[in-house]
Enzyme design. Structure first.
Site, PDB file in Angstrom:
ATOM      1  N   ASP A   1       0.838  -1.199   0.000  1.00  0.00           N
ATOM      2  CA  ASP A   1       0.000   0.000   0.000  1.00  0.00           C
ATOM      3  C   ASP A   1       0.880   1.260   0.000  1.00  0.00           C
ATOM      4  O   ASP A   1       1.881   1.322   0.722  1.00  0.00           O
ATOM      5  CB  ASP A   1      -0.862  -0.041   1.271  1.00  0.00           C
ATOM      6  CG  ASP A   1      -1.934   1.018   1.300  1.00  0.00           C
ATOM      7  OD1 ASP A   1      -2.798   0.998   0.409  1.00  0.00           O
ATOM      8  OD2 ASP A   1      -1.925   1.864   2.220  1.00  0.00           O
TER       9      ASP A   1
ATOM     10  N   GLU B   1       1.702  -0.480  -4.936  1.00  0.00           N
ATOM     11  CA  GLU B   1       0.675   0.505  -5.252  1.00  0.00           C
ATOM     12  C   GLU B   1       1.369   1.867  -5.262  1.00  0.00           C
ATOM     13  O   GLU B   1       1.510   2.525  -4.229  1.00  0.00           O
ATOM     14  CB  GLU B   1      -0.451   0.488  -4.205  1.00  0.00           C
ATOM     15  CG  GLU B   1      -1.619   1.344  -4.627  1.00  0.00           C
ATOM     16  CD  GLU B   1      -2.151   2.273  -3.551  1.00  0.00           C
ATOM     17  OE1 GLU B   1      -3.246   2.822  -3.759  1.00  0.00           O
ATOM     18  OE2 GLU B   1      -1.495   2.482  -2.516  1.00  0.00           O
TER      19      GLU B   1
HETATM   20  C1  NOJ Z   1      -4.447   2.922  -0.863  1.00  0.00           C
HETATM   21  C2  NOJ Z   1      -5.583   1.995  -0.592  1.00  0.00           C
HETATM   22  O1  NOJ Z   1      -5.873   1.271  -1.749  1.00  0.00           O
HETATM   23  C3  NOJ Z   1      -6.724   2.872  -0.139  1.00  0.00           C
HETATM   24  O2  NOJ Z   1      -7.922   2.165  -0.069  1.00  0.00           O
HETATM   25  C4  NOJ Z   1      -6.357   3.484   1.182  1.00  0.00           C
HETATM   26  O3  NOJ Z   1      -7.367   4.390   1.579  1.00  0.00           O
HETATM   27  C5  NOJ Z   1      -5.043   4.238   1.086  1.00  0.00           C
HETATM   28  N1  NOJ Z   1      -4.047   3.529   0.360  1.00  0.00           N
HETATM   29  C6  NOJ Z   1      -4.484   4.521   2.454  1.00  0.00           C
HETATM   30  O4  NOJ Z   1      -3.999   3.345   3.031  1.00  0.00           O
END
Ligand code: NOJ
Length: 538
Positions: free
Chosen positions: A203, A265
């Site tokens: 993440d 991500e």
């Molecule tokens: C990316 C995640 O996919 C999202 O859902 C989340 O709110 C943010 N990162 C913060 O962790």
């Protein structure tokens, strides 16, 4: 090669645990629910599932606020349920990827609780980013950084200091300069690797390291960071130091048998900058959000595909492809607007509504195009049913922190997170035995239920299943793209398969050859209708 390095051509299915399947009937999905629906994933033909967070959490950001990295939230089950789920997946030949949230903890995490109880300048506070404020009495935030969810990225604690949170106030950012923070996450990696996971989705992978001194930056957060547009990186994103973290994680992954992987991500552009995350000693994959965000025109789609492939080529990595996830409007709805219309803030009852038929038609064409591309593709639960966004969700039930932090200006992401339909005739469409669903489902979703589409020729589920079968048979995931240079259209060959998408307003001629699969009916004269993709053996 693809047998050895499974992730190089894998189709990975995202399970959003709270909305996939509910075994205990409380209206929220759980691990036993996921286990009970694994056969659906086998029939669909995916290689792996990635599960969004199921760790203990106060759920202020749907579990992306982790209070304990080494356990399961009781709402989702137990560690024993997790082990049983992994075993059941392995029995079926499915790999399991879990989510890792290293940029921030939950404010309920023991470290943050210690930090709150400790003094200014203490070691406990140094695990996060605590600073004195500006102004006469420190009443102003230490700098102008904005939260991704809206409002300032700083919150003041009772003794007057402020702490940094790039997301919700309940998600304090960790200080990755500290060896202790690095060590903790290395232990967390080992904890889940020892339990048999095949990989991690990381993440906010572009956010861990902040520019030293936290220099001021007052611009609003944009979805994708591009130094090209801003001439320098915003000080909170895509700092060079993040790469050391992933190098050390890669060494850990590689010390385990079985090709364990991680996918980042990282909302980073341009493609060359993103490619730095997938250098040979770093991550195995990075999500391709440039592709997800590309408008529905032939020129934009072709450019996104070409630049993505060219971006990873110098580092020898593979591309990934994705159209939907739990953070964006589902592509069956997103594409129901004209190219250029932004659905970035979500869709609410009084917003313009998508053209549902057009959206589904384009979504099917987009998916068939995506699944023909070499590399690894990500599917988001429910898209295989052609599921649209819930675009008329009442504002009173919204839970996304974006809605609250933007002072009700940005609807947020709840519309793509609604529990998915399995059985047309059952309460809550078979989501769980209690007939409950933590977000209300639209009244007309029976037509998208798995049992309405399974085995039905031409259904979206049948199209996905057949596409995955053909993708495997023809080795498309391990192939290459050879463009038909005689045209500006999206028209290329991958191995024995020719792929053509018609983005125009009028039917396009199809070259001779056997149509293996099409995203919609072909015209009686054999031409390719608008917003349709065909795979041909030609
Ligand atoms: C990316 C995640 O996919 C999202 O859902 C989340 O709110 C943010 N990162 C913060 O962790």
């Amino acid at each position: 090669m693809s047998q050895l390095l499974w992730w190089r051509d894998a189709v990975i299915y995202q399970v959003y645990p709270r909305s996939f399947a509910d075994a205990d009937g409380d209206g929220m999905g759980d691990l036993r629910g996921i286990a009970s629906r694994l056969d659906h994933l086998v029939e669909l033909g995916v290689d792996a599932l990635w599960m969004s967070p199921f760790y203990p959490s106060p759920q202020h950001d749907a579990g992306y606020d982790v209070a304990d990295y080494r356990d399961v939230d009781p709402r989702f089950g137990t560690l024993a349920d997790f082990d049983a789920l992994v075993a059941a997946a392995k029995e079926r030949g499915l790999r399991v990827v879990v989510d890792l949230v290293p940029n921030h903890t939950s404010s309920d995490h023991v470290w943050f609780q210690e930090a709150l109880a400790a003094d200014s300048g203490s070691h406990a506070r140094d695990r996060y980013h605590f600073r004195k404020g500006l102004g006469v009495d420190g009443e102003l935030p230490p700098n102008g950084w904005q939260s991704v969810f809206g409002g300032p990225a700083w919150t003041r604690v009772p003794d007057g200091e402020w702490y940094l949170h790039l997301f919700d106030t309940s998600q304090p950012d960790l200080n990755w300069d500290l060896a202790e923070v690095r060590d903790m996450f290395e232990d967390v990696l080992r904890f889940w690797l020892d339990r048999g996971v095949d990989g991690f989705r990381v993440d906010v992978a572009h956010g861990l390291i902040k520019e030293s001194g936290l220099p001021d930056w007052t611009a609003a957060q944009v979805p994708i960071t591009s130094p090209g547009a801003e001439h320098r990186n915003p000080p909170m994103w895509d700092q060079d130091g993040v790469h050391d973290v992933y190098r050390s994680w890669r060494r850990i992954l590689d010390s385990y048998p079985g090709d364990r992987m991680m996918v980042g991500e990282a909302w980073v552009a341009p493609a060359e900058r993103l490619a730095r995350y997938v250098r040979p000693d770093e991550m195995n994959q990075a999500f391709n959000f440039n592709y997800l965000m590309a408008p529905w025109t032939a020129a934009d789609q072709r450019e996104a595909i070409e630049s993505s492939l060219a971006g990873v080529e110098p580092v020898g990595a593979i591309c990934t492809w994705v159209l939907s996830n739990h953070d964006v409007v589902r592509h069956a709805s997103r594409l129901g607007f004209e190219p250029g219309y932004s659905t970035q803030g979500g869709i609410g009852e009084d917003d313009p509504q998508p053209d549902e038929a057009l959206g589904l038609r384009r979504a099917r064409a987009a998916t068939l195009l995506m699944l023909s591309l070499p590399g690894s593709a990500y599917l988001y639960q429910g898209e295989e049913f052609g599921l649209p966004e819930h675009t008329t969700l009442p504002d009173t039930v919204r839970q996304d922190p974006t809605w609250f932090r933007s002072r009700h200006e940005v609807r947020g992401r709840d519309g793509c997170r609604v529990p998915i339909p399995w059985e047309a005739g059952a309460p809550a469409y078979g989501f769980g035995p209690g007939g409950k669903s933590w977000l209300p489902q639209p009244v007309d979703w029976a037509r998208f239920a798995a049992d309405s589409e399974r085995g039905v020729p031409g259904s979206t589920l049948s199209m996905y299943t057949e596409a995955l079968r053909l993708r495997r048979t023809h080795g498309l995931g391990g192939g290459t793209v050879a463009w038909n240079e005689a045209t500006d259209a999206v028209d290329f060959r991958n191995g024995p398969v020719r792929v053509i998408t018609n983005f125009g307003k009028v039917p396009a001629p199809l070259p001779p050859g056997e149509v293996l699969l099409a995203s919609g009916d072909l015209a009686a004269d054999g031409t390719l209708p608008p917003d349709t993709t065909a795979w041909l053996r030609a």
